[in-house]
Design a protein around this motif. Structure first.
Motif, mmCIF file in Angstrom:
data_model
loop_
_atom_site.group_PDB
_atom_site.id
_atom_site.type_symbol
_atom_site.label_atom_id
_atom_site.label_comp_id
_atom_site.label_asym_id
_atom_site.label_seq_id
_atom_site.Cartn_x
_atom_site.Cartn_y
_atom_site.Cartn_z
ATOM 1 N N PRO A 1 10.206 42.328 41.006
ATOM 2 C CA PRO A 1 10.517 41.789 42.333
ATOM 3 C C PRO A 1 9.352 41.731 43.306
ATOM 4 C CG PRO A 1 12.249 43.270 41.600
ATOM 5 C CD PRO A 1 11.141 43.392 40.605
ATOM 6 N N GLU A 2 8.575 42.804 43.418
ATOM 7 C CA GLU A 2 7.485 42.829 44.391
ATOM 8 C C GLU A 2 6.422 41.785 44.075
ATOM 9 O OE1 GLU A 2 5.917 46.740 44.802
ATOM 10 O OE2 GLU A 2 7.787 47.595 45.593
ATOM 11 N N GLU A 3 6.108 41.611 42.800
ATOM 12 C CA GLU A 3 5.096 40.627 42.415
ATOM 13 C C GLU A 3 5.595 39.209 42.674
ATOM 14 O OE1 GLU A 3 1.266 39.535 40.825
ATOM 15 O OE2 GLU A 3 2.134 41.324 41.738
ATOM 16 N N TRP A 4 6.866 38.948 42.382
ATOM 17 C CA TRP A 4 7.430 37.631 42.645
ATOM 18 C C TRP A 4 7.429 37.326 44.135
ATOM 19 C CZ3 TRP A 4 8.885 33.600 39.550
ATOM 20 C CH2 TRP A 4 8.873 33.830 38.163
ATOM 21 N N GLU A 5 7.789 38.293 44.953
ATOM 22 C CA GLU A 5 7.779 38.094 46.400
ATOM 23 C C GLU A 5 6.377 37.739 46.881
ATOM 24 O OE1 GLU A 5 10.032 37.950 48.639
ATOM 25 O OE2 GLU A 5 11.840 38.929 47.860
ATOM 26 N N ALA A 6 5.386 38.489 46.434
ATOM 27 C CA ALA A 6 4.011 38.277 46.887
ATOM 28 C C ALA A 6 3.463 36.934 46.431
ATOM 29 C CB ALA A 6 3.132 39.426 46.374
ATOM 30 N N ARG A 7 3.693 36.587 45.187
ATOM 31 C CA ARG A 7 3.125 35.349 44.636
ATOM 32 C C ARG A 7 3.867 34.111 45.143
ATOM 33 N NH1 ARG A 7 0.788 37.209 39.572
ATOM 34 N NH2 ARG A 7 0.633 35.096 38.735
ATOM 35 N N ALA A 8 5.182 34.226 45.309
ATOM 36 C CA ALA A 8 5.969 33.073 45.759
ATOM 37 C C ALA A 8 5.510 32.601 47.126
ATOM 38 C CB ALA A 8 7.446 33.427 45.789
ATOM 39 N N SER B 1 17.022 28.453 52.978
ATOM 40 C CA SER B 1 16.155 27.300 52.726
ATOM 41 C C SER B 1 15.346 27.495 51.456
ATOM 42 C CB SER B 1 15.201 27.090 53.904
ATOM 43 O OG SER B 1 15.909 26.851 55.089
ATOM 44 N N GLY B 2 15.080 26.391 50.775
ATOM 45 C CA GLY B 2 14.299 26.439 49.550
ATOM 46 C C GLY B 2 12.837 26.762 49.806
ATOM 47 N N THR B 3 12.180 27.264 48.775
ATOM 48 C CA THR B 3 10.750 27.604 48.834
ATOM 49 C C THR B 3 10.023 26.817 47.757
ATOM 50 O OG1 THR B 3 10.933 29.447 47.257
ATOM 51 C CG2 THR B 3 11.401 29.930 49.577
ATOM 52 N N ALA B 4 8.865 27.307 47.341
ATOM 53 C CA ALA B 4 8.109 26.641 46.288
ATOM 54 C C ALA B 4 8.784 26.778 44.932
ATOM 55 C CB ALA B 4 6.697 27.216 46.211
ATOM 56 N N LEU B 5 9.660 27.771 44.796
ATOM 57 C CA LEU B 5 10.307 28.034 43.513
ATOM 58 C C LEU B 5 11.653 27.329 43.413
ATOM 59 C CD1 LEU B 5 9.550 31.842 43.254
ATOM 60 C CD2 LEU B 5 8.573 30.046 41.822
ATOM 61 N N PRO B 6 12.101 27.020 42.195
ATOM 62 C CA PRO B 6 13.409 26.385 42.024
ATOM 63 C C PRO B 6 14.560 27.371 42.090
ATOM 64 C CG PRO B 6 12.351 26.634 39.899
ATOM 65 C CD PRO B 6 11.352 27.089 40.926
ATOM 66 N N PHE B 7 14.304 28.606 42.509
ATOM 67 C CA PHE B 7 15.343 29.615 42.657
ATOM 68 C C PHE B 7 14.940 30.601 43.734
ATOM 69 C CE2 PHE B 7 12.679 30.764 38.976
ATOM 70 C CZ PHE B 7 12.107 31.942 39.429
ATOM 71 N N GLY B 8 15.923 31.340 44.249
ATOM 72 C CA GLY B 8 15.677 32.328 45.272
ATOM 73 C C GLY B 8 15.426 33.711 44.713
ATOM 74 N N SER B 9 15.372 34.687 45.612
ATOM 75 C CA SER B 9 14.986 36.045 45.241
ATOM 76 C C SER B 9 15.985 36.742 44.327
ATOM 77 C CB SER B 9 14.781 36.890 46.504
ATOM 78 O OG SER B 9 15.955 36.918 47.290
ATOM 79 N N GLY B 10 17.182 36.177 44.192
ATOM 80 C CA GLY B 10 18.155 36.774 43.286
ATOM 81 C C GLY B 10 17.706 36.787 41.837
ATOM 82 N N LEU B 11 16.696 35.970 41.506
ATOM 83 C CA LEU B 11 16.171 35.944 40.134
ATOM 84 C C LEU B 11 14.800 36.615 40.016
ATOM 85 C CD1 LEU B 11 17.169 32.430 38.705
ATOM 86 C CD2 LEU B 11 18.187 34.653 38.262
#
Length: 545
Positions: free
Chosen positions: A343-350, A328-338
């Motif tokens: 990575p850790e900062e993107w996970e936390a902020r997303a 399922s989509g999140t707030a971002l226009p892409f998933g964790s593959g990008l």
């Protein structure tokens, strides 16, 4: 077999149920389900049989920017570099390259490449091909990638130097995209009036040449006898346009096809249960979005966008349509593959960004704050794409539950892409639709491959893929700043800030992030990588042992 529901589930309590529209009663035996054209009956070991669900739009490398086109154009035209199965850049027409400094890139060009008419490729062809992408009058779909290029020139008999006007962190990837494909200058100048169409065709240095393009039906490729690399095992490739999902599945199951890439899960059970083919799934970096036109029409209203976004239950939609083949989509226009830069900062902020998750009460609140007058909102849909049709019906039903009327308008693939890439504008240079459903796979494994495309206002016009025509000066500045940096940590932070601003304003609703799913017949040995854009080469296909 992977768990999957065959029919769409209800996305809203009290909303009417709708069935999957993927199956039709069209004849499937030896037909493509798209007008009765016959599938090839050739089954010899020298012929590879491929299916695509929409016709190609052009053979012109400058406008090579759709999935169907990649199947064809990328096998005719070589790239300066190419992405390998792991998404890493490797030499191709360019034997080596070097970033001399932040704004100077030098490419050593191979001297043994020949076009399919037997003429040798030269540095003049390289410079011409790249400058044509850069020319705003050509309106190339890759023109945006050249925005920081100051000059392209031959600096040796087999050397080309690209100088930038400012540092550009993503320029390094461009030679491995259609922005780095090379055509014959002489052939183009002889065929200016019909270059890239079904009459004029094109030539390249790739492993295959084009023999015939029967629009709406079939494309036939054969070996380029002058190809500089290893000769492919398959001498001919027949690519058939099959718009009907059930017809495509039956053709594969009955042994009439060898390869296809799935963009709909409607017939996945047929493929999984078949004794004649194999399903391959790899983690991808693609996403599907509901894009709101932020510069023209009713969806300029931010509260209306938020109401629609909050009315759509993406979790149920993803499960009903894709099962284990998507997230399922999140707030971002892409998933964790990008999330590759940090990575850790993107996970936390997303997790903290506003995603406008499914909440009917919130949706009604936003609608009450909007200026929506009850008129129909236009949702563009590419005809023949059942995955899009199912999503469009889901959005339509969800919005109807809170009093928003959506009219689904099916258009041809050429009309769809003209709208998607800003080549169908009104007299004021504005996009004319209210909403679109768009599928996107970035040009490279870097978050900028999505964010610059979706959020930079420079990409809202002709040739750009800012489907939402989104414009925010602060976001533009952040994206420009990250592009000029060579520090990935700094770039990551700047892009995160841009995402936080854009997520709040809701120019897009992320629906799902899908896996890359392909199907091969049992006589073929090939697995499509998760990141396969610009890497789907028929020369890599082998006969199964």
């Amino acid at each position: 077999m992977k768990k999957r529901k065959k029919l769409l589930c209800l996305l809203l309590a009290g909303v009417m149920a709708w069935a999957s529209s993927g199956c039709s009663n069209s004849e499937t035996e030896k037909t493509n389900g798209a007008g009765g054209n016959h599938l090839s009956e050739e089954v010899d070991d020298t012929t590879l049989r491929v299916a695509i669900n929409t016709d190609i739009t052009t053979l012109d490398y400058a406008h090579n920017y759709t999935i169907s086109n990649f199947h064809v154009v990328d096998n005719i035209n070589d790239f300066l570099l190419y992405f390998d199965q792991n998404g890493e850049m490797q030499p191709n027409l360019c034997t080596s390259w070097e970033a001399v400094d932040e704004m100077t890139y030098v490419y050593q060009i191979r001297n043994d490449a020949y076009f399919s008419d037997g003429t040798q490729m030269t540095v003049d062809d390289v410079v011409f091909s790249m400058e044509r992408i850069m020319d705003p009058e050509v309106a190339s779909d890759m023109n945006w990638a050249y925005k920081n290029v100051a000059s392209i020139e031959a600096t040796g008999e087999w050397e080309v130097t690209v100088r930038l006007s400012q540092p550009d962190a993503c320029w390094q990837y461009v030679p491995a995209t259609p922005g780095g494909q090379i055509t014959s200058k002489a052939y183009y100048e002889e065929h200016k009036d019909n270059f890239g169409n079904a009459d004029g065709l094109t030539i390249g240095t790739g492993a295959y040449k084009i023999d015939k393009w029967t629009t709406g039906s079939e494309i036939v490729l054969s070996n380029n006898e002058y190809y500089w690399g290893e000769k492919p095992q398959f001498e001919k490739v027949i690519i058939t346009v099959i718009s009907d999902e059930s017809a495509m599945a039956m053709a594969m199951d009955s042994g009439q096809l060898d390869f296809l890439v799935l963009n709909s899960m409607d017939m996945i059970d047929t493929y999984e249960n078949s004794q004649n083919c194999t399903v391959h799934a790899a983690d991808g970096i693609g996403s599907t979005l509901l894009s709101f036109n932020c510069s023209n029409g009713a969806c300029m209203d931010e509260n209306l966008r938020k109401a629609i976004a909050s009315a759509v239950d993406v979790a149920s939609l993803t499960e009903s349509q894709f099962g284990d083949y998507a997230q399922s989509g999140t707030a971002l226009p892409f998933g964790s593959g990008l999330y590759v830069l940090d990575p850790e900062e993107w996970e936390a902020r997303a997790d903290k960004m506003e995603a406008y998750e499914f909440d009917l009460e919130k949706a009604k609140e936003y609608l009450g704050k909007s200026d929506y007058d009850g008129s129909n909102l236009q949702l563009l849909l590419i005809e023949g794409n059942n995955a899009y049709a199912n999503i469009a019906q889901a959005v339509q039903a969800s919005c109807a539950a809170i009093g928003i009327n959506i009219e689904i308008q099916k258009i041809t693939s050429s009309e769809y892409y003209a709208n998607a890439y800003g080549n169908s504008l009104d007299e004021n240079g504005k996009r004319t639709y209210d909403m679109m459903i768009n599928r996107w796979v970035p040009d490279y494994v870097d978050p900028a491959g999505d964010l610059v495309v979706f959020y930079d206002s420079n990409n809202a016009g002709a040739g750009g893929a800012n489907y939402a025509a989104y414009s925010n000066s602060e976001v533009d500045a952040l994206l420009a700043q990250q592009s000029s940096s060579v520090d990935n940590k700094e770039r990551s932070e700047l892009m995160l800030q841009a995402c936080e601003i854009a997520a709040e304003e809701c120019p897009y609703k992320s629906l799902y992030y899908s896996k890359t799913v392909s199907v091969t017949s049992n006589r073929v040995d090939y697995e499509l990588p998760g990141f396969y854009l610009y890497s789907l080469f028929y020369k890599d296909f082998k006969l199964a042992q």
